[in-house]
Design an enzyme around this catalytic site. Structure first.
Site, PDB file in Angstrom:
ATOM      1  N   LYS A   1       9.750  61.231  36.987  1.00 12.34           N
ATOM      2  CA  LYS A   1       8.911  60.341  36.192  1.00 12.34           C
ATOM      3  C   LYS A   1       9.514  59.987  34.838  1.00 12.34           C
ATOM      4  CE  LYS A   1       5.006  59.623  38.557  1.00 12.34           C
ATOM      5  NZ  LYS A   1       4.395  58.291  38.763  1.00 12.34           N
TER       6      LYS A   1
ATOM      7  N   SER B   1      10.758  65.374  44.369  1.00 19.40           N
ATOM      8  CA  SER B   1      10.374  64.595  43.199  1.00 19.40           C
ATOM      9  C   SER B   1       9.972  65.407  41.977  1.00 19.40           C
ATOM     10  CB  SER B   1       9.220  63.650  43.563  1.00 19.40           C
ATOM     11  OG  SER B   1       8.106  64.383  44.048  1.00 19.40           O
TER      12      SER B   1
END
Length: 521
Positions: free
Chosen positions: A65, A322
């Site tokens: 992110k 992720s």
């Protein structure tokens, strides 16, 4: 609420080519790292294909992110920077915004749901320092987003969207640029975790622009599948509720930009359950010695599902890991459920006659299968109800085990897919019983090897009844069991001889205060 258009709403329609251009110009490496593309050797051998892990858990904020958040904030002009930014996040985007804020010297207000793991909330405050204010609101990302939009209008600040923004999508798309450079050889498919769709939209766009032959699949949790449903229906939908285990992807509605890009460039979507996610977390740990968060393991869970269904693949399979912002307290649950997710454990409720020798007959019905868990408390003079976990190699063995129990006239109920039983009921077998007279409670430790439990039962005196039994295999060298044994006082000497000749370490818990309070009659 102010109706002025957002940055995403005012931007022209995105295409694979335009996302690629934006990604190539993205300013992510002022703060982000080029992450490794690691071979997962153990999993590759098991699956029969080359499995590669794109290690976004190695970023400074332990999540991809940071790429999108920093790229978006780096584009702000001086007036926008002076007014500050607003963001909403379940945790990982918040950390990216926080670090970007401190590096760029921009004030940031970050709204997080009250369900966000504490490890993420603490990290946001640590990365942002004096530049960040954290506000906790709502139970999901969507709830936090509503509050963030209200604050945006009140403060006249710039909203940094976690996924539905061209610069954010372009920042996330740099993941694909890296992995294509790192693996120029045969590549069958890339698997991407999906919440709002920013990472999937960016990765799919770049891959289809650079290497259109490579397949791209999105992966969502079964209880947070907004993108799956939206693509099936052909329009964005709003989920009434989302599951919170994979909190990083718990989004009720996907973005408008991300939905459009995914419609054009994604080859398919996969849904995986909690058990499959837990199994994938363990797989990543076994190959890398790192522990991803549930959303971080989504892609690998989908990759495994795809490989099992399609067999041979004409190239490597890549899963994007992720994030690794895992709450430590969740590890116990993950370990408990990973065996079922890997189809290595079947869970049954079995009813056997309440008579001498029934436990041994039950063990013989198992054949060579190892017991992973055994819960029992006497409660009925005629029948014993057992909660049992059994080690399996594949899902088809469940039916064979059930048939073996029925052949022995045992009642059987397969609970492997029953969430209530796996999450709660397995811990609630027991209580006081008027039938448990002359009960002695002992803990035993024994070497954890095949047949050890059966050997223990075989050494029991045939006149002594087992009134309570709990065992769980935790993967250690020694197994630990708790046993209630009904022994008349007149047979105390015989029982003591049994203990000394058994050969297992034991501890008498008959006077344990908790036992006397909760279980003893």
């Amino acid at each position: 609420m102010n109706a002025r258009p957002s940055h995403a709403e005012s931007d022209p329609v995105l295409t694979a080519a335009s996302v690629l251009r934006r990604a190539e110009a993205a300013r992510v490496y002022e703060v982000a790292e080029h992450t490794a593309l690691d071979l997962a050797p153990l999993l590759s051998t098991r699956i029969g294909a080359s499995v590669l892990l794109k290690r976004e858990d190695q970023q400074p904020v332990f999540s991809f992110k940071l790429r999108g958040a920093y790229n978006r904030m780096a584009q702000l002009d001086e007036v926008q920077r002076a007014k500050g930014v607003i963001a909403a996040s379940a945790g990982n985007h918040a950390q990216g915004v926080a670090l970007a804020a401190s590096r760029l010297g921009i004030r940031a207000t970050i709204v997080m749901p009250v369900t966000a793991p504490q490890v993420k909330v603490d990290a946001v405050r640590r990365f942002g320092g004096n530049f960040v204010d954290v506000v906790l609101a709502g139970d999901s990302y969507s709830d936090a987003q509503t509050e963030a939009q209200r604050l945006r209008d009140a403060l006249d600040a710039t909203f940094v969207h976690p996924f539905d923004d061209p610069d954010v999508i372009a920042g996330q798309a740099t993941v694909a640029l890296e992995l294509l450079d790192q693996h120029p050889g045969p590549l069958h498919a890339v698997f991407v975790p999906v919440g709002g769709g920013g990472l999937l939209a960016g990765v799919a766009s770049v891959i289809k622009a650079r290497r259109p032959d490579v397949r791209v699949f999105g992966v969502q949790a079964c209880d947070a599948d907004a993108m799956v449903r939206a693509l099936d229906k052909g329009e964005r939908i709003v989920l009434e509720d989302v599951g919170l285990f994979a909190d990083g992807t718990a989004v009720k509605q996907v973005g408008a930009l991300t939905f459009s890009l995914c419609q054009q460039y994604v080859d398919g979507m996969l849904r995986v359950d909690t058990d499959a996610i837990c199994a994938a977390i363990r797989d990543i740990y076994q190959d890398t010695r790192s522990v991803p968060e549930p959303s971080g393991a989504l892609a690998l869970a989908g990759l495994k599902q795809y490989a099992a269904a399609h067999g041979h693949c004409d190239g490597a399979l890549v899963a994007i890991v992720s994030g690794a912002n895992m709450n430590f307290d969740r590890l116990r649950f993950v370990a408990e459920r990973a065996e079922v997710g890997e189809q290595r454990e079947a869970v049954f409720a079995v009813t056997i006659p309440e008579q001498r020798g029934s436990f041994r007959r039950f063990c013989h019905a198992l054949g060579q299968h190892a017991i992973t868990e055994f819960n029992y408390r006497i409660g009925d003079a005629r029948a014993a109800h057992i909660f049992v976990g059994i080690q399996t190699a594949q899902r088809g063995e469940r039916a064979a085990l059930a048939n073996a129990f029925r052949d022995n006239d045992f009642g059987v109920l397969d609970l492997t897919d029953d969430e209530l039983s796996k999450l709660h009921l397995r811990h609630m077998i027991g209580g006081r019983s008027s039938l448990a007279h002359d009960e002695r409670l002992y803990r035993f430790d024994f070497p954890e090897r095949p047949g050890a439990l059966a050997r223990f039962l075989e050494r029991m005196h045939p006149d002594w009844n087992i009134s309570l039994f709990h065992y769980r295999n935790h993967g250690a060298d020694y197994g630990r069991i708790l046993v209630g044994i009904q022994v008349p006082p007149s047979e105390d000497a015989l029982f003591q001889r049994f203990l000394t000749t058994l050969g297992y370490r034991y501890i008498d818990e008959s006077d344990n205060p908790a036992y006397r309070l909760l279980l003893r009659v």
